[in-house]
Write a protein that holds these residues in place. Structure first.
Motif, PDB file in Angstrom:
ATOM      1  N   GLU A 263       1.073  -1.045   0.224  1.00 11.51           N
ATOM      2  CA  GLU A 263       0.327   0.197   0.184  1.00 11.51           C
ATOM      3  C   GLU A 263       1.306   1.341   0.380  1.00 11.51           C
ATOM      4  O   GLU A 263       0.417   2.120   0.096  1.00 11.51           O
ATOM      5  CB  GLU A 263      -1.142  -0.227   1.471  1.00 11.51           C
ATOM      6  CG  GLU A 263      -1.437  -0.763   0.984  1.00 11.51           C
ATOM      7  CD  GLU A 263      -3.052  -0.831   1.765  1.00 11.51           C
ATOM      8  OE1 GLU A 263      -3.740  -1.960   2.130  1.00 11.51           O
ATOM      9  OE2 GLU A 263      -3.130   0.235   3.142  1.00 11.51           O
ATOM     10  N   ASN A 285      -1.369  -7.734  -6.481  1.00 13.67           N
ATOM     11  CA  ASN A 285      -2.502  -6.816  -6.455  1.00 13.67           C
ATOM     12  C   ASN A 285      -3.388  -7.483  -5.505  1.00 13.67           C
ATOM     13  O   ASN A 285      -4.631  -7.079  -6.035  1.00 13.67           O
ATOM     14  CB  ASN A 285      -2.843  -6.872  -7.903  1.00 13.67           C
ATOM     15  CG  ASN A 285      -3.242  -7.885  -8.695  1.00 13.67           C
ATOM     16  OD1 ASN A 285      -3.066  -9.063  -8.313  1.00 13.67           O
ATOM     17  ND2 ASN A 285      -3.576  -8.078  -9.393  1.00 13.67           N
ATOM     18  N   LEU A 286      -3.379  -8.603  -5.138  1.00 16.92           N
ATOM     19  CA  LEU A 286      -4.733  -9.125  -4.429  1.00 16.92           C
ATOM     20  C   LEU A 286      -4.424  -9.036  -2.904  1.00 16.92           C
ATOM     21  O   LEU A 286      -3.530  -8.352  -2.090  1.00 16.92           O
ATOM     22  CB  LEU A 286      -4.551 -10.963  -4.393  1.00 16.92           C
ATOM     23  CG  LEU A 286      -4.664 -11.273  -5.832  1.00 16.92           C
ATOM     24  CD1 LEU A 286      -4.570 -12.493  -6.129  1.00 16.92           C
ATOM     25  CD2 LEU A 286      -6.444 -11.275  -5.805  1.00 16.92           C
ATOM     26  N   PRO A 287      -5.550  -9.024  -1.942  1.00 16.95           N
ATOM     27  CA  PRO A 287      -5.603  -8.520  -0.708  1.00 16.95           C
ATOM     28  C   PRO A 287      -5.542  -9.620   0.144  1.00 16.95           C
ATOM     29  O   PRO A 287      -6.459 -10.647   0.785  1.00 16.95           O
ATOM     30  CB  PRO A 287      -7.427  -8.288  -0.612  1.00 16.95           C
ATOM     31  CG  PRO A 287      -7.750  -8.335  -1.410  1.00 16.95           C
ATOM     32  CD  PRO A 287      -6.869  -8.842  -2.930  1.00 16.95           C
ATOM     33  N   GLY A 288      -3.915 -10.032  -0.073  1.00 17.58           N
ATOM     34  CA  GLY A 288      -3.312 -11.421   0.706  1.00 17.58           C
ATOM     35  C   GLY A 288      -4.349 -11.574   1.794  1.00 17.58           C
ATOM     36  O   GLY A 288      -4.225 -12.681   2.096  1.00 17.58           O
ATOM     37  N   ASN A 289      -4.162 -10.488   3.155  1.00 16.87           N
ATOM     38  CA  ASN A 289      -4.458 -10.216   3.611  1.00 16.87           C
ATOM     39  C   ASN A 289      -5.044  -9.067   4.448  1.00 16.87           C
ATOM     40  O   ASN A 289      -4.685  -7.817   3.356  1.00 16.87           O
ATOM     41  CB  ASN A 289      -3.565 -10.880   4.972  1.00 16.87           C
ATOM     42  CG  ASN A 289      -2.380  -9.938   4.791  1.00 16.87           C
ATOM     43  OD1 ASN A 289      -2.251  -9.260   4.810  1.00 16.87           O
ATOM     44  ND2 ASN A 289      -1.447 -10.755   4.145  1.00 16.87           N
ATOM     45  N   PHE A 290      -5.298  -8.427   5.437  1.00 20.33           N
ATOM     46  CA  PHE A 290      -5.713  -6.935   5.657  1.00 20.33           C
ATOM     47  C   PHE A 290      -5.225  -6.207   5.806  1.00 20.33           C
ATOM     48  O   PHE A 290      -5.533  -5.143   5.861  1.00 20.33           O
ATOM     49  CB  PHE A 290      -7.416  -7.610   7.235  1.00 20.33           C
ATOM     50  CG  PHE A 290      -7.901  -7.781   6.821  1.00 20.33           C
ATOM     51  CD1 PHE A 290      -9.236  -7.525   6.220  1.00 20.33           C
ATOM     52  CD2 PHE A 290      -8.213  -9.657   7.284  1.00 20.33           C
ATOM     53  CE1 PHE A 290     -10.029  -7.815   6.173  1.00 20.33           C
ATOM     54  CE2 PHE A 290      -9.445  -9.812   6.736  1.00 20.33           C
ATOM     55  CZ  PHE A 290     -10.639  -9.417   6.530  1.00 20.33           C
ATOM     56  N   ILE A 293      -5.133  -4.730   1.804  1.00 22.79           N
ATOM     57  CA  ILE A 293      -5.732  -4.482   0.808  1.00 22.79           C
ATOM     58  C   ILE A 293      -5.977  -3.400  -0.140  1.00 22.79           C
ATOM     59  O   ILE A 293      -6.548  -3.752  -1.448  1.00 22.79           O
ATOM     60  CB  ILE A 293      -7.463  -3.606   1.720  1.00 22.79           C
ATOM     61  CG1 ILE A 293      -7.943  -5.037   2.994  1.00 22.79           C
ATOM     62  CG2 ILE A 293      -8.182  -3.054   1.445  1.00 22.79           C
ATOM     63  CD1 ILE A 293      -8.351  -5.531   2.712  1.00 22.79           C
ATOM     64  N   GLY A 294      -4.992  -2.407  -0.234  1.00 25.37           N
ATOM     65  CA  GLY A 294      -4.837  -1.480  -1.125  1.00 25.37           C
ATOM     66  C   GLY A 294      -4.343  -2.012  -2.697  1.00 25.37           C
ATOM     67  O   GLY A 294      -3.814  -0.938  -3.247  1.00 25.37           O
ATOM     68  N   SER A 295      -3.917  -2.830  -2.540  1.00 24.47           N
ATOM     69  CA  SER A 295      -2.644  -3.476  -3.696  1.00 24.47           C
ATOM     70  C   SER A 295      -2.835  -3.510  -4.594  1.00 24.47           C
ATOM     71  O   SER A 295      -3.960  -3.383  -5.335  1.00 24.47           O
ATOM     72  CB  SER A 295      -2.996  -4.948  -3.238  1.00 24.47           C
ATOM     73  OG  SER A 295      -2.074  -5.667  -2.548  1.00 24.47           O
TER      74      SER A 295
END
Lengths: 414, 469
Positions: A263, A285-290, A293-295
């Protein structure tokens, strides 16, 4: 393809030829210097150095000449983060020196001391144009994962060219998980750990011991806590990055580089102003965790435009540092300028990790040079020649031997 | 599987295991044993209404190995209506200027865990692997799919129009796999389910089952234990099918129909040819044994997945009509991936009747399978094989469609097939090409650069997500 006798195979895998005088002629030369891109120019290598870069360089007596017409000539790629050489096979119970368990040693875990120049991943990697790597320890039970080293892909016993190159610090969720499961505990713990290190050996000799670090780790962390080494911080969220920047404001002597930074684009100007470089996985580019989220895919492009020193690296593992190039190509596909992307896998990591004679083609630079059959950031391209410190590397690996053994229509003896 | 753990004691010889013929079970009622997949959890997928489309003057890869320059593509009501030059625009058509651009069939990923291992990848979302016993043929991957996984949106942006969701690989029999469309903004799995696509059975060779169950001091702990486990289970399924047939045949001595057993339902469905075997298997020696087991029990292996050593047995796979779904360059992350080479895909592709597939097994990789195909194509060329870029595209659409049994519906740009179409900014076999427009079943599913509304409930209102979007 004829089957090679075992003796010839041994020869092919032996240490590369010694450095010689080589003139690479008429290539598209990416200098990574103010000279920019030179169309149809030459690069002269003498011994382990680039002797000259420019037009119409005369071939010295006895020089070998490589015709690079239609080809690209670049500095070797610096894989900024990898665990190459720390395992032959990374999973399924195979020996793996990438991470440590137990309480005896964590921060002091020294990747350079575990590096094995004979692993098959090294030829696999260097034949794709990667000549250097920063090797990072994979993790431990504490907030410090250990100490990284800089290595050459030469396959020679002296491959480690810088020990104690950087300390790996976990921040964000990973850091919190190692300090009681909460960021609320993390920051006081980090402060105390750095204090332990700065007060080493006094408080340990006095029998007081460390608040966080044992004696072995305190000794290892000390130079980094005093600003004499780079601290590589694994951190993702904008919130955590802001805290890191604020922490640096209060501890100006500390030298950080962010690794991850999913992020970071959200606060690109703040990151730029902090002077902290960022190592980016351009495919994240995935929200792999919290905390991610902005990836997004244009993270590297946004940071680069804001003036951040961006390093592009594929996620650290022991076998695919070669994907660093595809990572950079994807940064370009998502808005990063080509030159910036290429520098982010060559000159910028070399500078950030303190190896300033690498990553550029200019007189006096270390002769890590690659000749490519096309744009190196394009997945279809491949090297046609690789030099490390002036020595041309064989374009063979265990994989190319398997390839030649099983090539369709091959008469190879299996 | 109603009881607890089983003992995988291989029966000693003597079992006459004739190939099991198909019983023509299309009329099987749903409450009968061995009910087929077609009746349960039916698809409620609906093609989205969209204007007819004319893409004009593009370079077209038809997915069947052909490249056409300066060519138009039309589709209407979800179906391809024309591929050729100077096509007339259907009434009310959206006209897309394809000059300088490339058009291909949508990419089909034969191996995905999206929805089952969604983002965020926290423990609460770990729904992909029923690691409780070596045979969980009774579980279905589709029942774990969380349609809100943001990974579906990212996959569509990479040109994906269909994907096969498989259970994980801890077990000898992981359960049933299912083919979905990455439909965005829907609340249920059934709305994503690819109509009439056959289900699969996920099987797993090698290190994973041995490691997981060996560590529990349970069979299988070895490769030979794996083989015994598969064979014993198919022997039971053969018997189950036989009892089913005898009870259906009726007559004075007809036995009572066997009690319904969800595990045996799946295995018996494989033996009847209704459920396709998708087999996680890295090594050449293990794949060859798998083909022998398939012959022993009379089923077909649709594809070996991961298949890192498939290049060593390319001819054998082609002879069996078995596909291999592969990565372009993954290797070394475990012992059975040690012999990975960059030419695996083109070498498998080389024999006649081959079926090479580029797959992802990754929420990251699924977004750029075109680049993986590009790598494989160029490495194959450097190894001396002639591979056209249009042929390389068959690894991404036609061949996976064949492995999944949806080749009559999608996978090539043929008149009458579903309009799964991608418009690329440049030659898609490149690092720099991006999917500009993705049509799924004729409707625009993704447009690059268009304002990105949150398609997933999960991303709605996430501050970090919305900043600067």
């Amino acid at each position: 393809m004829k089957w090679l006798s075992p003796a010839l195979v041994a020869l092919a895998l032996a240490a590369p030829a010694a450095a010689e005088t080589v003139l690479i002629r008429d290539g598209r030369v990416i200098t990574n210097t103010q000279a920019g891109v030179l169309e149809g120019d030459d690069v002269l290598i003498v011994d382990n150095q680039v002797r000259a870069v420019g037009a119409n360089i005369a071939a010295p007596q006895g020089a070998r000449v490589i015709d690079a017409t239609g080809k690209w000539v670049t500095p070797g790629v610096f894989a900024a983060l990898s665990q190459i050489g720390l395992s032959e096979i990374s999973g399924s119970g195979a020996p793996n020196d990438a991470s440590v368990e137990g309480e005896l040693v964590s921060a002091a875990a020294d990747a350079g001391a575990a590096f094995d120049h004979t692993v098959t991943a090294i030829p696999v990697t260097r034949i794709e144009g990667v000549t250097r790597a920063a090797i990072a320890p994979g993790g431990a039970n504490t907030m410090f994962s250990g100490i990284g080293a800089l290595v050459s892909m030469s396959g020679r016993p002296d491959s480690v060219f810088r020990d104690d190159a950087f300390l790996v610090l976990q921040m964000g969720e990973a850091g919190a998980n190692r300090t009681g499961g909460s960021r609320a505990a993390y920051w006081p713990a980090l402060e105390a750990a750095l204090r332990d290190a700065r007060e080493y050996p006094g408080r340990y000799r006095s029998g007081q011991g460390g608040a966080v670090l044992n004696e072995i780790d305190a000794q290892a962390v000390q130079p980094f806590a005093q600003g004499r080494g780079l601290i590589l911080v694994n951190v993702e969220s904008a919130t955590d990055i802001r805290r890191l920047i604020e922490f640096k404001r209060r501890n100006a002597q500390l030298r950080f580089v962010i690794n991850g930074g999913s992020e970071a684009w959200e606060i690109a100007d703040e990151v730029a102003a902090s002077g902290i470089p960022v190592i980016i996985d351009t495919m994240q580019n995935l929200p792999g965790n919290f905390e991610q989220i902005g990836s997004r895919l244009d993270n590297a492009a946004i940071l680069s435009r804001a003036g951040v020193r961006v390093i592009i690296a594929s996620p650290a593992d022991g076998h695919q540092p070669r994907l660093t190039l595809q990572q950079a190509g994807n940064a370009v596909a998502n808005g990063m300028e080509w030159g910036a992307a290429f520098e982010s896998i060559t000159r910028v990591p070399a500078e950030v990790f303190g190896a300033t004679n690498l990553g550029v083609l200019r007189a006096g630079a270390t002769a890590d040079v690659v000749v490519w059959d096309g744009d190196p950031l394009e997945v279809k391209s491949a090297p046609t020649a690789v030099f490390i410190e002036g020595a041309e590397q064989p374009l063979t690996s265990r994989q190319t031997m398997l390839r030649d053994r099983y090539r369709p229509g091959s008469d190879a003896v299996r | 599987m109603l009881s607890g753990k089983k003992t995988w004691t291989a029966l000693m010889g003597g079992l006459a295991l004739a190939a099991c013929a198909s019983t023509g079970s299309s009329t099987t009622p749903s409450n009968d044993a061995a009910a087929t997949s077609s009746v349960a959890f039916p698809s409620t997928y609906e093609r989205r209404a969209y204007a007819p489309v004319l893409i004009r003057g593009a370079t077209v890869f038809d997915g069947d190995g052909n490249e056409f320059a300066n060519t138009d593509v039309t589709f209407e009501n979800g179906r391809i209506t024309g591929v050729g030059q100077n096509l007339a625009a259907p009434a009310g058509a959206e006209i897309v200027d394809g000059r300088g651009k490339f058009v291909t069939p949508g990419i089909i990923d034969a191996h995905s865990h999206l929805g089952d291992y969604p983002s965020p990848g926290i423990q609460a979302n770990s729904d992909g692997n029923e690691v409780t016993q070596p045979n969980t043929a009774e579980v279905w991957a589709e029942h774990s799919v969380w349609p809100q996984d943001p990974g579906f949106q990212r996959a569509v942006a990479g040109g994906i129009t269909a994907l096969h969701i498989l259970p994980g690989s801890a077990n000898l029999f992981g359960g049933r796999g299912t083919t979905l469309r990455p439909v965005l903004g829907v609340a249920t799995m059934q709305q994503m389910k690819f109509p009439n696509a056959p289900q699969s059975l996920k099987m797993a060779c090698g290190e994973n089952p041995s490691r997981v169950y060996g560590a529990r001091n349970q069979s299988p702990a070895t490769d030979m234990g794996n083989v015994a486990g598969w064979r014993q289970a198919f022997a039971r399924a053969t018997e189950y099918n036989r009892n089913l047939e005898r009870s259906r045949a009726g007559g004075a001595n007809a036995p009572r129909a066997p009690d319904r057993d969800l595990e045996l339902d799946t295995l018996a469905g494989v033996l009847r040819g209704e459920i396709r075997v998708q087999w996680h298997c890295y090594r050449a020696n293990e794949m060859a044994i798998g083909l022998d087991i398939a012959e022993e029990f009379g089923f077909q292996v649709a594809a070996f997945h991961h298949a890192v050593e498939a290049y060593k047995i390319a001819d054998l796979l082609a002879e069996h009509g078995t596909c291999a779904a592969m990565w372009a360059d993954w290797w070394g992350f475990k012992m059975e991936a040690y012999d990975g080479i960059r030419e695996n895909i083109p070498f498998v592709d080389a024999p006649d009747n081959s079926c090479a597939i580029v797959h992802s097994d990754s929420a990251v990789g699924i977004q750029r399978l075109n680049q993986e195909a590009a790598k494989a194509m160029s490495d194959g060329r450097r190894a001396g094989l002639e591979i056209s870029r249009a042929h390389a595209w068959t690894w991404l659409s036609r061949n996976p469609a064949r492995a999944l049994g949806i080749e009559n519906e999608t996978g090539t740009l043929s008149v009458g097939k579903a309009a799964d179409v991608v418009v690329w900014s440049a030659d898609p076999l490149s690092s720099y090409a991006v999917a500009e427009r993705v049509y799924m079943d004729g409707a625009l599913a993704h447009e690059r650069g268009a304002s990105r509304l949150p398609p997933s409930d999960f991303e709605l209102g996430q501050t970090a997500w919305s900043t600067g979007q």
